[in-house]
Scaffold this motif. Structure first.
Motif, PDB file in Angstrom:
ATOM      1  N   ASN A 137       0.282  -2.827   4.559  1.00 21.47           N
ATOM      2  CA  ASN A 137      -0.491  -3.882   3.904  1.00 21.47           C
ATOM      3  C   ASN A 137       0.059  -4.206   2.514  1.00 21.47           C
ATOM      4  OD1 ASN A 137      -2.214  -4.355   5.964  1.00 21.47           O
ATOM      5  ND2 ASN A 137      -3.870  -3.039   5.178  1.00 21.47           N
ATOM      6  N   CYS A 150       0.833  -1.192   0.000  1.00 23.16           N
ATOM      7  CA  CYS A 150       0.000   0.000   0.000  1.00 23.16           C
ATOM      8  C   CYS A 150       0.875   1.253   0.000  1.00 23.16           C
ATOM      9  CB  CYS A 150      -0.883  -0.028   1.254  1.00 23.16           C
ATOM     10  SG  CYS A 150      -1.946   1.412   1.393  1.00 23.16           S
ATOM     11  N   CYS A 207      -4.446  -0.039  -0.294  1.00 21.85           N
ATOM     12  CA  CYS A 207      -5.123  -1.271   0.107  1.00 21.85           C
ATOM     13  C   CYS A 207      -6.607  -0.945   0.348  1.00 21.85           C
ATOM     14  CB  CYS A 207      -4.484  -1.844   1.363  1.00 21.85           C
ATOM     15  SG  CYS A 207      -4.796  -0.873   2.845  1.00 21.85           S
ATOM     16  N   CYS A 240      -7.316   1.559   3.417  1.00 19.01           N
ATOM     17  CA  CYS A 240      -6.887   2.939   3.172  1.00 19.01           C
ATOM     18  C   CYS A 240      -7.733   3.559   2.065  1.00 19.01           C
ATOM     19  CB  CYS A 240      -5.415   2.990   2.802  1.00 19.01           C
ATOM     20  SG  CYS A 240      -4.337   2.435   4.129  1.00 19.01           S
ATOM     21  N   CYS A 273       1.270   2.631   6.139  1.00 12.51           N
ATOM     22  CA  CYS A 273       0.494   1.383   5.996  1.00 12.51           C
ATOM     23  C   CYS A 273       1.425   0.317   5.425  1.00 12.51           C
ATOM     24  CB  CYS A 273      -0.700   1.582   5.070  1.00 12.51           C
ATOM     25  SG  CYS A 273      -1.632   0.053   4.843  1.00 12.51           S
ATOM     26  N   LYS A 302      -0.034   4.260   0.928  1.00 13.37           N
ATOM     27  CA  LYS A 302      -0.365   5.234   1.972  1.00 13.37           C
ATOM     28  C   LYS A 302       0.733   5.207   3.031  1.00 13.37           C
ATOM     29  CE  LYS A 302      -3.687   7.374   4.690  1.00 13.37           C
ATOM     30  NZ  LYS A 302      -5.095   7.624   4.845  1.00 13.37           N
TER      31      LYS A 302
HETATM   32 ZN   LIG Z   1      -3.140   0.690   3.260  1.00 10.30          ZN
END
Ligand SMILES: [Zn+2]
Ligand SMILES: [Zn+2]
Ligand SMILES: [Zn+2]
Ligand SMILES: [Zn+2]
Length: 551
Positions: free
Chosen positions: A526, A519, A542, A545, A524, A521
């Motif tokens: 993920n 991800c 993800c 987010c 994050c 962001k």
């Molecule tokens: Zn994310």
């Protein structure tokens, strides 16, 4: 899990434990080709959009067909193919163990008549393929239950839509991709349950929006900001003023989309799956354009399949299918193309209502058949086992038909859309190539750059003119239904032919390749598998987010 090397491209590929269980259930051996090369073989059996005019080999009347006049096969029009004027079983062949299976299959191919087009129960829709139950449609492909639709691919239950792809239950749409239940939308991608959108991306339950993205329940908005009705209408008519203003808006929209935060994949109501453009799918990997699938993997363009792998264009609740190009219903289908309402078939092509078939072509109803010959049950099973034992000594045992028996050339079949090659390269790799493609050049009566900018300057005289594609120089015409649509929607005439417009739309969608990424962001961690390549500038989030970015 184990790793193998693909016998075609020599790249490494993975066979999962789940796959091994599936091959066991299907009484077959693990593949020797990677998922991509497996799909390529299936695509060689699908000419979707290249249509020819030639005569039917039975009634001699002219027909629209997928087979060029110089194709080596006997080709019948739909009326003749379905008639009692000929019998598929009259081509019954005794199996000869001194020859390979595919040698004998190839001989049978040159004798048995083929159905000119895969089009069923359509009304006034002669120029369609992979189509069923359509009314007054023209040049639509892999589409069913539509009315008054033109120049599109994968439409389902749409009305009056033009130049669209992957569109469901929508009406009066133009240049829309991956949309559901949209009304009067133009140049829109991945929107649902919305009305009067122009150049929008990923909206739900919205109306009267221009250049809006990632919105829910928004209206009268431009760039996600609310405007008065008057201001909104002013902007709309500015954009739709003429060809040039629309082209400018297209560029702005592309830039907007590029800056927009996107979810890692277009997946809705999915659980434990990888892939893209999928809806309501459970348990599987590498699913594309697939809806309502359970326990399926390596699929493309399918609806409601269960317990299947490696299938394309596979609809109406089929189950236990492996290596299939084109099926409706059916169970226990292996290594076959266009097998409809059939069970327990392998190496069959264009067969209907066939149970227990091996190496059959154009059978319309039958049981226990090998090379179009009917057998007693016991005899069939014994013979089939003997053939399989013989095939085990050949390299392609258990794999889809090899390219040598594909009924189309490289540039006619859908393989060229996904794995394009030059003529030289295709020939070098042993594929055939069609030089005489349809269409004319240099016959235009309106030169490039001389098409009027606004639809208001055009009347029905345009129906007699010949235009020229500004990209590939092929000639094309405007048909009456199309002109009516442009007038109604206040749209200028296109400057490209159908094929180039279709290719432009397909370029807006991601390919069938997954990348492990994380991800984007901040903070994050993920991870996911996505079709957005790492070297693109797209911003990928993800699921969690992404949901926070929705307006
Ligand atoms: Zn994310
Ligand atoms: Zn490969
Ligand atoms: Zn005919
Ligand atoms: Zn063109």
């Amino acid at each position: 899990m184990r790793k193998e090397t693909c016998k075609t491209c020599e790249k490494e590929f993975v066979i999962r434990d789940e796959d091994l269980i599936f091959y066991e259930q299907m009484k077959t051996v693990p593949p020797i080709y990677c998922p991509e090369c497996r799909m390529a073989r299936r695509l060689m059996f699908r000419n979707e959009r290249i249509l020819y005019k030639r005569s039917c080999d039975l009634c001699k009347e002219n027909m629209i067909t997928l087979y060029s006049p110089d194709s080596p096969y006997k080709v019948y029009c739909s009326k003749c193919w379905w008639s009692d004027e000929w019998d598929p079983k009259s081509f019954a062949t005794d199996y000869d163990f001194s020859k390979t299976f595919f040698e004998q299959y190839k001989e049978l191919q040159t004798k048995v008549p083929r159905l000119g087009l895969a089009a069923f129960k359509n009304i006034r829709s002669d120029y369609t393929n992979g189509s069923a139950e359509n009314k007054d449609c023209y040049l639509i492909f892999a589409s069913d239950y539509n009315e008054d639709c033109l120049y599109s691919r994968l439409l389902q239950r749409d009305k009056q839509c033009v130049d669209c792809a992957f569109l469901h239950e929508s009406e009066l749409c133009y240049e829309c991709i991956d949309c559901r239940k949209c009304f009067r939308c133009m140049f829109v991608e991945q929107c649902q349950d919305s009305t009067d959108l122009l150049f929008c991306y990923n909206l739900r339950n919205s109306n009267n929006c221009i250049f809006c993205t990632n919105g829910r329940n928004i209206s009268n908005s431009i760039l996600n900001i609310k405007y008065s009705k008057e201001e909104f209408e002013k902007k709309k008519s500015e954009i739709l003023k003429n060809y040039e203003s629309i082209e400018k808006a297209k560029k702005e929209f592309a830039e907007l989309k590029n800056k927009t935060i996107k979810k890692f994949a277009t997946q809705t109501k999915c659980h434990n799956v990888t892939g893209d453009y999928i809806h309501n799918c459970y348990d599987g990997v590498e699913l594309y354009d697939t809806y309502d699938a359970k326990n399926c993997s390596y699929m493309k363009d399918t609806e409601k399949p269960t317990d299947s792998q490696d299938c394309n264009n596979y609809y109406y609740k089929p189950q236990f299918g492996y290596n299939i190009m084109g099926a409706l219903e059916g169970s226990r289908l292996k290594n076959s193309a266009f097998v409809f309402y059939s069970n327990e078939v392998e190496y069959c092509d264009m067969c209907y209502n066939l149970s227990n078939g091996f190496g059959c072509i154009s059978v319309r109803k039958g049981n226990y058949m090998i090379l179009n010959k009917e057998h007693e049950r016991e005899e069939y099973l014994k013979l089939k086992e003997k053939i399989e034992n013989q095939m085990k000594r050949e390299k392609d045992f258990g794999q889809f038909f090899p390219p040598e028996v594909a009924p189309f050339t490289y540039n006619e079949s859908l393989i060229n859309d996904f794995f394009p090659l030059s003529k030289e390269e295709a020939l070098k790799r042993g594929y055939r190539w069609q030089d005489k493609t349809t269409g004319t050049f240099d016959k235009e009566t309106i030169k490039k750059g001389e098409v009027p900018d606004s639809i208001n300057d055009i009347d029905e005289k345009i129906l007699n003119e010949i235009l020229v594609c500004e990209e590939c120089n092929k000639n094309f015409k405007i048909i009456e239904a199309e002109l009516t649509f442009y007038k109604k929607m206040n749209l200028p005439l296109p400057h490209k032919d159908f094929e180039c417009r279709h290719q432009d739309r397909m370029k807006k969608r991601n390919g069938m390749k997954l990348y492990y990424r994380s991800c984007m962001k901040e903070d994050c961690k993920n991870e996911f598998e996505t079709t957005y390549a790492p070297d693109t500038s797209d911003i990928i989030y993800c699921e969690n987010c992404y949901q926070q970015e929705i307006y």
